[in-house]
Design a protein around this motif. Structure first.
Motif, PDB file in Angstrom:
ATOM      1  N   GLY A  49      74.074  33.858  70.962  1.00  0.00           N
ATOM      2  CA  GLY A  49      73.681  32.541  70.512  1.00  0.00           C
ATOM      3  C   GLY A  49      73.777  31.444  71.542  1.00  0.00           C
ATOM      4  N   THR A  50      73.637  31.786  72.823  1.00  0.00           N
ATOM      5  CA  THR A  50      73.701  30.764  73.877  1.00  0.00           C
ATOM      6  C   THR A  50      72.333  30.480  74.489  1.00  0.00           C
ATOM      7  OG1 THR A  50      74.422  32.533  75.388  1.00  0.00           O
ATOM      8  CG2 THR A  50      76.119  31.088  74.505  1.00  0.00           C
ATOM      9  N   TYR A 151      72.304  35.784  86.147  1.00  0.00           N
ATOM     10  CA  TYR A 151      72.601  34.391  85.831  1.00  0.00           C
ATOM     11  C   TYR A 151      73.464  34.355  84.567  1.00  0.00           C
ATOM     12  CZ  TYR A 151      69.011  33.248  89.230  1.00  0.00           C
ATOM     13  OH  TYR A 151      68.287  33.152  90.384  1.00  0.00           O
ATOM     14  N   VAL A 152      74.573  33.630  84.643  1.00  0.00           N
ATOM     15  CA  VAL A 152      75.537  33.587  83.549  1.00  0.00           C
ATOM     16  C   VAL A 152      75.295  32.351  82.686  1.00  0.00           C
ATOM     17  CG1 VAL A 152      77.973  33.502  82.925  1.00  0.00           C
ATOM     18  CG2 VAL A 152      77.249  34.789  84.952  1.00  0.00           C
ATOM     19  N   LEU A 153      75.122  32.577  81.386  1.00  0.00           N
ATOM     20  CA  LEU A 153      75.012  31.483  80.430  1.00  0.00           C
ATOM     21  C   LEU A 153      76.389  31.227  79.819  1.00  0.00           C
ATOM     22  CD1 LEU A 153      72.040  32.769  80.557  1.00  0.00           C
ATOM     23  CD2 LEU A 153      71.669  31.544  78.413  1.00  0.00           C
ATOM     24  N   ASN A 154      76.803  29.979  79.819  1.00  0.00           N
ATOM     25  CA  ASN A 154      78.112  29.623  79.295  1.00  0.00           C
ATOM     26  C   ASN A 154      78.063  29.399  77.793  1.00  0.00           C
ATOM     27  OD1 ASN A 154      79.187  29.585  81.929  1.00  0.00           O
ATOM     28  ND2 ASN A 154      78.512  27.477  82.232  1.00  0.00           N
ATOM     29  N   ALA A 155      79.210  29.566  77.143  1.00  0.00           N
ATOM     30  CA  ALA A 155      79.303  29.240  75.721  1.00  0.00           C
ATOM     31  C   ALA A 155      79.022  27.753  75.532  1.00  0.00           C
ATOM     32  CB  ALA A 155      80.696  29.589  75.196  1.00  0.00           C
ATOM     33  N   PHE A 156      78.393  27.425  74.407  1.00  0.00           N
ATOM     34  CA  PHE A 156      78.086  26.030  74.131  1.00  0.00           C
ATOM     35  C   PHE A 156      79.373  25.220  73.962  1.00  0.00           C
ATOM     36  CE2 PHE A 156      73.945  27.645  72.361  1.00  0.00           C
ATOM     37  CZ  PHE A 156      73.145  26.974  73.270  1.00  0.00           C
ATOM     38  N   ASP A 195      78.382  30.421  68.406  1.00  0.00           N
ATOM     39  CA  ASP A 195      77.060  31.056  68.366  1.00  0.00           C
ATOM     40  C   ASP A 195      76.093  30.065  67.731  1.00  0.00           C
ATOM     41  OD1 ASP A 195      74.775  32.498  67.530  1.00  0.00           O
ATOM     42  OD2 ASP A 195      75.905  34.363  67.442  1.00  0.00           O
ATOM     43  N   ALA A 196      75.147  29.543  68.519  1.00  0.00           N
ATOM     44  CA  ALA A 196      74.239  28.514  68.022  1.00  0.00           C
ATOM     45  C   ALA A 196      73.377  29.030  66.880  1.00  0.00           C
ATOM     46  CB  ALA A 196      73.352  28.015  69.165  1.00  0.00           C
ATOM     47  N   ARG A 197      72.932  30.258  66.971  1.00  0.00           N
ATOM     48  CA  ARG A 197      72.096  30.827  65.905  1.00  0.00           C
ATOM     49  C   ARG A 197      72.878  30.905  64.601  1.00  0.00           C
ATOM     50  NH1 ARG A 197      71.747  35.260  67.948  1.00  0.00           N
ATOM     51  NH2 ARG A 197      70.002  34.872  69.350  1.00  0.00           N
ATOM     52  N   LYS A 198      74.120  31.377  64.698  1.00  0.00           N
ATOM     53  CA  LYS A 198      74.958  31.482  63.512  1.00  0.00           C
ATOM     54  C   LYS A 198      75.281  30.095  62.950  1.00  0.00           C
ATOM     55  CE  LYS A 198      79.058  34.040  61.977  1.00  0.00           C
ATOM     56  NZ  LYS A 198      80.168  34.924  62.417  1.00  0.00           N
ATOM     57  N   LEU A 199      75.477  29.137  63.819  1.00  0.00           N
ATOM     58  CA  LEU A 199      75.762  27.765  63.392  1.00  0.00           C
ATOM     59  C   LEU A 199      74.611  27.216  62.559  1.00  0.00           C
ATOM     60  CD1 LEU A 199      77.643  25.229  63.732  1.00  0.00           C
ATOM     61  CD2 LEU A 199      76.155  24.600  65.653  1.00  0.00           C
ATOM     62  N   LEU A 200      73.380  27.422  63.025  1.00  0.00           N
ATOM     63  CA  LEU A 200      72.213  26.930  62.298  1.00  0.00           C
ATOM     64  C   LEU A 200      72.021  27.678  60.991  1.00  0.00           C
ATOM     65  CD1 LEU A 200      69.784  26.464  65.318  1.00  0.00           C
ATOM     66  CD2 LEU A 200      70.927  24.667  63.995  1.00  0.00           C
ATOM     67  N   ASN A 201      72.368  28.965  60.975  1.00  0.00           N
ATOM     68  CA  ASN A 201      72.297  29.723  59.727  1.00  0.00           C
ATOM     69  C   ASN A 201      73.259  29.154  58.687  1.00  0.00           C
ATOM     70  OD1 ASN A 201      70.395  31.451  60.791  1.00  0.00           O
ATOM     71  ND2 ASN A 201      71.868  33.065  61.305  1.00  0.00           N
ATOM     72  N   ILE A 202      74.460  28.759  59.148  1.00  0.00           N
ATOM     73  CA  ILE A 202      75.446  28.178  58.238  1.00  0.00           C
ATOM     74  C   ILE A 202      74.947  26.843  57.686  1.00  0.00           C
ATOM     75  CG2 ILE A 202      77.767  27.176  58.104  1.00  0.00           C
ATOM     76  CD1 ILE A 202      78.610  29.276  60.228  1.00  0.00           C
TER      77      ILE A 202
END
Length: 425
Positions: A49-50, A151-156, A195-202
């Motif tokens: 979800g990043t 390339y490393v994506l950081n947690a939001f 997890d941005a996807r999970k956040l939007l689902n909530i």
């Protein structure tokens, strides 16, 4: 049926892409490459979800290349070859813009599936973009990894996630028509685990199950609405990281009962057997080290064994190793030593190697004093002679300080006896 909220508000351009400024911000390592349309094959590595899939899609839209997408969960070698053949045809039409091939969860591809990508990447038929939540050093074959940039994506951050919620409420075609007040966010952030996807689902669930179109979102409301939907063990969410953390801390804290319990939670949740074994391998060095060097061998043998055997029998081997490590003497002295040595390198820069321990393969080097004064340890009693091996600026540094356990106390005495005043603990 409406698409999920996460899909409805998925950004289409870099201007709307939240976070990962180190990659796509004004000074980002990918920014100029995307603008110029000159991209290497790359692996996007980061927590769930990043924005890995979103970033790959934006890249494809920005550079205006043909875009092919596969999921490693549902695709096999046949699917890979079919896409590569299609990409080769597209490449004939776009000779300066070879197609992009995006593979989601590339760590789930087997060795043979990853092998099938090599020629296409090597010859430039496609530019590969792989997305993974697992360390590519372990999950991507070396031949393919060497052909890709990682390339490393950081947690939001909390600010990123709250900005995402506010954008969804303001801009989504469905939510924007409702009266939604975002009063509290702590519960949503905690349950989503970043997890941005999970956040939007909530968010979507809370709004959809509200009694009216006027909703004030509080922590109590969120907890009430989603607690029955929180899975017992989510391999890609908060539970994954919390339970792994509990497992490691239990072993570090010498509690075999807790270690086996958290191990059972992971096994029952379907956690990847090699992921667990890797955690044990790291812990054997980081938290036990020279207090019991045998621990690293046990952990390494465990990793090799479970890689061959798999579930369900692998659970027995993992249990044996976890209990062994939990009941072992502990020391993080090696971990501390390398951290402090790296900090010294960064602080002091590239200090010159003392002349006496430099290699002297040529006459000129010998004339310049290379190796002059070096004393061969095996020519002396006890195979030891005092010598200055560190750069002069670091001559008084003690990076390694033996831990307070039986074996390292013996090492401390041994080093003190050899080096006299140099090694003072």
């Amino acid at each position: 049926m409406n698409a999920p909220l996460a899909e409805r508000i998925r950004p289409r351009t870099l201007d709307n892409y939240i976070s990962q400024q180190h990659l796509v911000g004004p000074e980002g390592s990918l920014t100029n490459q995307i603008k110029q349309g000159i991209l290497p094959s790359l692996i996007l590595w980061g927590p769930p979800g990043t924005g890995k899939t979103t970033l790959a899609t934006i890249i494809a839209n920005t550079v205006e290349r043909p875009f092919f997408k596969l999921s490693a969960i549902s695709s096999g070698v046949k699917d890979v070859r079919e896409v590569i053949n299609r990409a080769k045809k597209e490449d004939g039409l776009f000779t300066t813009k070879n197609p992009l091939l995006f593979i989601d969860e590339i760590h789930r591809f087997s060795k043979s599936q990853q092998d099938s990508l090599l020629e296409a990447v090597e010859k430039g038929w496609v530019t590969l973009i792989g997305a993974t939540t697992e360390n590519p050093s372990f999950e991507v074959i070396p031949a393919l990894l060497s052909r890709c940039q990682v390339y490393v994506l950081n947690a939001f951050s909390k600010n990123d996630l709250e900005a995402l919620l506010k954008r969804a409420i303001a801009q989504d075609d469905i939510l924007s028509k409702k009266d939604i007040k975002l009063q509290e966010t702590e519960a949503m952030l905690r349950i989503s685990g970043g997890d941005a996807r999970k956040l939007l689902n909530i968010l979507e669930l809370v709004v959809a199950t509200a009694d009216s179109d006027s909703v004030t979102i509080t922590d109590d409301l969120v907890t009430q609405k989603v607690q029955q939907n929180v899975v017992r063990y989510d391999k890609t969410g908060e539970q994954h990281y919390d339970i792994v953390s509990a497992f490691i801390k239990s072993i570090r804290g010498s509690d075999p009962n807790a270690a086996v319990y958290w191990l059972a939670r992971m096994i029952e949740g379907g956690e990847d057997v090699k992921f667990i074994a890797r955690r044990l391998l790291i812990l054997a060095s980081e938290d036990i080290g020279n207090a019991n060097p045998q621990a690293l061998m046990v952990a390494n043998n465990t990793f090799q064994a479970v890689s061959v055997i798999g579930y369900p029998e692998a659970r027995i081997i993992l249990s044996q190793c976890a209990i062994y490590l939990a009941t072992s003497a502990k020391s993080n002295a090696s971990y501390v030593a390398i951290n402090e040595a790296q900090a010294a390198v960064k602080a002091q820069g590239d200090l010159p190697v003392p002349l006496s321990i430099r290699n002297a393969p040529t006459k000129l080097m010998k004339e310049l004093g290379y190796s002059e004064g070096y004393q061969y340890a095996h020519n002396y009693e006890g195979n030891f002679v005092p010598h200055q091996f560190l750069p002069e600026e670091l001559s008084n540094y003690n990076f390694y300080r033996p831990g307070n356990n039986k074996r390292e106390r013996a090492l401390k005495d041994y080093l003190s006896q050899l080096w006299k005043d140099k090694y003072k603990f």
